[in-house]
Design a protein around this motif. Structure first.
Motif, PDB file in Angstrom:
ATOM      1  N   VAL A 154       0.815  -1.367  -0.003  1.00  0.00           N
ATOM      2  CA  VAL A 154      -0.087  -0.235  -0.121  1.00  0.00           C
ATOM      3  C   VAL A 154       0.713   1.497   0.006  1.00  0.00           C
ATOM      4  O   VAL A 154       0.797   1.881  -1.021  1.00  0.00           O
ATOM      5  CB  VAL A 154      -0.867  -0.018   1.246  1.00  0.00           C
ATOM      6  CG1 VAL A 154      -1.390   1.314   1.617  1.00  0.00           C
ATOM      7  CG2 VAL A 154      -1.965  -1.209   0.920  1.00  0.00           C
ATOM      8  N   MET A 155       1.701   1.065   0.599  1.00  0.00           N
ATOM      9  CA  MET A 155       2.860   2.349   0.798  1.00  0.00           C
ATOM     10  C   MET A 155       3.159   2.825  -0.623  1.00  0.00           C
ATOM     11  O   MET A 155       3.685   3.889  -1.139  1.00  0.00           O
ATOM     12  CB  MET A 155       3.838   2.004   1.926  1.00  0.00           C
ATOM     13  CG  MET A 155       3.589   2.432   3.523  1.00  0.00           C
ATOM     14  SD  MET A 155       3.280   3.380   4.063  1.00  0.00           S
ATOM     15  CE  MET A 155       4.732   4.131   4.663  1.00  0.00           C
ATOM     16  N   CYS A 156       3.943   2.032  -1.222  1.00  0.00           N
ATOM     17  CA  CYS A 156       4.553   1.237  -2.083  1.00  0.00           C
ATOM     18  C   CYS A 156       3.752   2.373  -3.447  1.00  0.00           C
ATOM     19  O   CYS A 156       3.791   2.685  -4.569  1.00  0.00           O
ATOM     20  CB  CYS A 156       4.682   0.229  -2.802  1.00  0.00           C
ATOM     21  SG  CYS A 156       6.279  -0.095  -3.951  1.00  0.00           S
ATOM     22  N   GLN A 157       2.343   1.722  -3.294  1.00  0.00           N
ATOM     23  CA  GLN A 157       0.881   2.425  -4.174  1.00  0.00           C
ATOM     24  C   GLN A 157       0.722   3.988  -3.966  1.00  0.00           C
ATOM     25  O   GLN A 157       0.585   4.052  -5.112  1.00  0.00           O
ATOM     26  CB  GLN A 157      -0.162   1.944  -3.803  1.00  0.00           C
ATOM     27  CG  GLN A 157      -0.065   0.411  -4.768  1.00  0.00           C
ATOM     28  CD  GLN A 157      -1.485  -0.426  -3.873  1.00  0.00           C
ATOM     29  OE1 GLN A 157      -2.231   0.011  -3.451  1.00  0.00           O
ATOM     30  NE2 GLN A 157      -1.507  -1.495  -5.050  1.00  0.00           N
ATOM     31  N   ILE A 158       0.715   4.807  -2.486  1.00  0.00           N
ATOM     32  CA  ILE A 158       0.695   5.345  -2.791  1.00  0.00           C
ATOM     33  C   ILE A 158       1.593   6.599  -3.364  1.00  0.00           C
ATOM     34  O   ILE A 158       1.919   7.493  -3.366  1.00  0.00           O
ATOM     35  CB  ILE A 158       0.314   6.195  -0.568  1.00  0.00           C
ATOM     36  CG1 ILE A 158      -0.484   4.868  -0.690  1.00  0.00           C
ATOM     37  CG2 ILE A 158       0.192   6.910  -0.835  1.00  0.00           C
ATOM     38  CD1 ILE A 158      -1.171   5.277   0.906  1.00  0.00           C
ATOM     39  N   PHE A 187       3.760  10.646  -6.995  1.00  0.00           N
ATOM     40  CA  PHE A 187       5.002  10.069  -7.771  1.00  0.00           C
ATOM     41  C   PHE A 187       4.501  11.228  -9.316  1.00  0.00           C
ATOM     42  O   PHE A 187       4.485  12.006  -9.438  1.00  0.00           O
ATOM     43  CB  PHE A 187       6.259   9.952  -8.232  1.00  0.00           C
ATOM     44  CG  PHE A 187       6.706  10.063  -8.999  1.00  0.00           C
ATOM     45  CD1 PHE A 187       6.911   9.244 -10.242  1.00  0.00           C
ATOM     46  CD2 PHE A 187       8.084  10.563  -8.500  1.00  0.00           C
ATOM     47  CE1 PHE A 187       8.021   9.757 -11.067  1.00  0.00           C
ATOM     48  CE2 PHE A 187       9.357  10.498  -9.583  1.00  0.00           C
ATOM     49  CZ  PHE A 187       8.920  10.229 -10.606  1.00  0.00           C
ATOM     50  N   LEU A 188       3.646  10.562  -9.405  1.00  0.00           N
ATOM     51  CA  LEU A 188       2.488  10.760 -11.028  1.00  0.00           C
ATOM     52  C   LEU A 188       2.510  11.276 -11.065  1.00  0.00           C
ATOM     53  O   LEU A 188       1.568  12.793 -11.855  1.00  0.00           O
ATOM     54  CB  LEU A 188       1.782   9.241 -11.190  1.00  0.00           C
ATOM     55  CG  LEU A 188       2.466   8.775 -11.692  1.00  0.00           C
ATOM     56  CD1 LEU A 188       1.461   7.015 -11.828  1.00  0.00           C
ATOM     57  CD2 LEU A 188       2.931   8.380 -12.913  1.00  0.00           C
ATOM     58  N   ARG A 189       1.139  11.883  -9.203  1.00  0.00           N
ATOM     59  CA  ARG A 189       0.391  13.672  -9.654  1.00  0.00           C
ATOM     60  C   ARG A 189       1.594  14.853  -9.594  1.00  0.00           C
ATOM     61  O   ARG A 189       1.005  15.639  -9.927  1.00  0.00           O
ATOM     62  CB  ARG A 189      -0.250  13.134  -8.368  1.00  0.00           C
ATOM     63  CG  ARG A 189      -1.755  12.419  -8.551  1.00  0.00           C
ATOM     64  CD  ARG A 189      -3.201  13.176  -7.244  1.00  0.00           C
ATOM     65  NE  ARG A 189      -3.127  11.703  -7.295  1.00  0.00           N
ATOM     66  CZ  ARG A 189      -4.151  11.048  -6.047  1.00  0.00           C
ATOM     67  NH1 ARG A 189      -2.978  11.834  -4.612  1.00  0.00           N
ATOM     68  NH2 ARG A 189      -3.970  10.061  -5.679  1.00  0.00           N
TER      69      ARG A 189
END
Lengths: 212, 189
Positions: free
Chosen positions: A195-199, A204-206
């Motif tokens: 989950v931390m990775c996904q966040i 980063f993408l935003r």
């Protein structure tokens, strides 16, 4: 000791609470026993028993002979279906890591098997001899002798053995509970990491591109 | 947790054969008179509707499973038959008491309903038999394994007690029988 994967015994299902087979399984086992009972005496002699065990498990010849001597209580050179059924239950309980549960549920039978001299007492030697079958650990035995056993000769009668089985069963359940907690914790940690990775990736993408 | 006694039965006779222990209510059932024009199959299935009342003076004689009259029922065991029998002790539509005296027209309708009932009863019998048997893949696995074990045992017998010993010959016969069964199975597949 391992039961051969894909063998008939491997497919049988041992109840995890009572450490016994269901009636359907017993019926199938009886049919299997009858196939092996070529002399139609409702028994297996030592040769048939040896070849059966060497096919179904990875036990050595010496161990197979010891198992036969253990089950052949009357020294007639044959074992009947009841002993065969007991043996299959022991093999399956070993396969499913239920040895302590099995000994707790069927302590009388196990005591009778381990008491090969008929002295109504069993000691460390008996436990050590059949460790490949019942997986009795030395540390647990030592702990038990330190905490519970009172007599000096370090041999157990049936009542003391029964207490040992309760003790061993509780210890193994405790260990199982700890293992499950540890598994849960590890799973939670890995999920948290995910989950931390996904966040982090989504943040980063935003983020807007830096302008020159 | 209490110990469970290892009372696995090795009594061959108790499995799959007619036995008096499978719940016949003290040997008394709704016995009725058989119809002479009905097929033997019909009488086989309705064995439990015995001729107790038909026989004068028997007065509630318990039915013996090993009765010579029911010798044709060796193929069907009592468990299978009792499964067909409804709890009330009467088989539906087979209330045959006093049928002898009914008129022929009623007998025709009666036999039609009986035949459909017996067809379904026959099918139920077949299902019950199939449920009692072991599944074929399991049987195949058992026989394959037993054949391998017995073949190795035969080698040991030959080396230790010789080829001419009666035990070796018995074992050889069993091995040959198993091999024959395997060959038949492969051919049928």
């Amino acid at each position: 000791m391992k039961v051969k994967e894909g063998s008939f015994v491997w497919y049988l299902y041992l109840d995890k609470i009572y450490c016994l087979l269901s009636v359907r399984n017993v019926k199938a086992l009886l049919e299997y026993f009858r196939l092996l009972d070529v002399h139609h005496k409702n028994t297996l002699n030592d040769v048939l028993f040896y070849h059966f065990l060497s096919y179904v498990t990875n036990l050595k010849s010496r161990q197979i002979r010891m198992v036969f001597d253990m089950f052949d209580c009357n020294a007639v050179g044959e074992i009947g279906f009841e002993e065969f059924y007991l043996l299959v239950c022991i093999l399956l309980s070993h396969q499913n890591h239920l040895e302590e549960q099995f000994m707790y549920c069927h302590s009388r039978h196990v005591f009778r098997l381990l008491d090969i001299n008929g002295e109504q007492r069993i000691g460390k030697v008996n436990f050590h001899l059949y460790r490949f079958l019942f997986n009795i650990r030395n540390e647990r035995l030592k702990e038990f002798f330190q905490d519970f056993h009172s007599s000096e000769d370090r041999r157990l009668n049936y009542n003391e053995f029964k207490i040992y089985t309760i003790f061993a069963n509780e210890k193994s359940k405790e260990k199982q509970r700890e293992r499950m907690k540890e598994d849960k914790r590890n799973r939670f940690r890995s999920q948290l990491k995910k989950v931390m990775c996904q966040i982090a990736v989504s943040r980063f993408l935003r983020r807007p591109f830096p302008q020159k | 947790m209490e110990e469970e006694p290892f009372n696995a039965s090795s009594d061959h006779g108790s499995l799959g054969q007619a036995s008096g222990h499978y719940g016949l209510p003290s040997g008394r059932t709704q016995a009725t008179a058989p119809q002479p024009h009905l097929s033997m199959r019909l009488s086989e299935v309705s064995w439990s509707l015995d001729q107790q009342q038909k026989l004068p003076g028997d007065g509630g004689k318990p039915i013996s499973l090993r009765n010579e009259d029911s010798s044709k029922l060796e193929d069907l065991d009592q468990y299978t038959l009792l499964e067909l029998k409804p709890p009330g002790g009467r088989t539906p539509g087979i209330h045959l008491e006093g049928v002898d005296s009914e008129p022929e027209i009623q007998n025709e309708h009666f036999s039609e309903s009986l035949s459909s009932t017996w067809e379904s009863a026959g099918f139920r019998l077949y299902l019950a038999e199939q449920q009692k048997k072991l599944p074929l893949p399991l049987k195949e696995l058992m026989e394959t394994e037993a054949l391998e074990i017995l073949t190795k045992a035969l080698k040991s017998y030959r080396s230790k007690i010789g080829e001419n010993h009666y035990l070796t010959k018995e074992l050889q016969r069993s091995v040959e029988e198993l091999q024959r069964r395997r060959r038949l199975l492969w051919r049928s597949q």
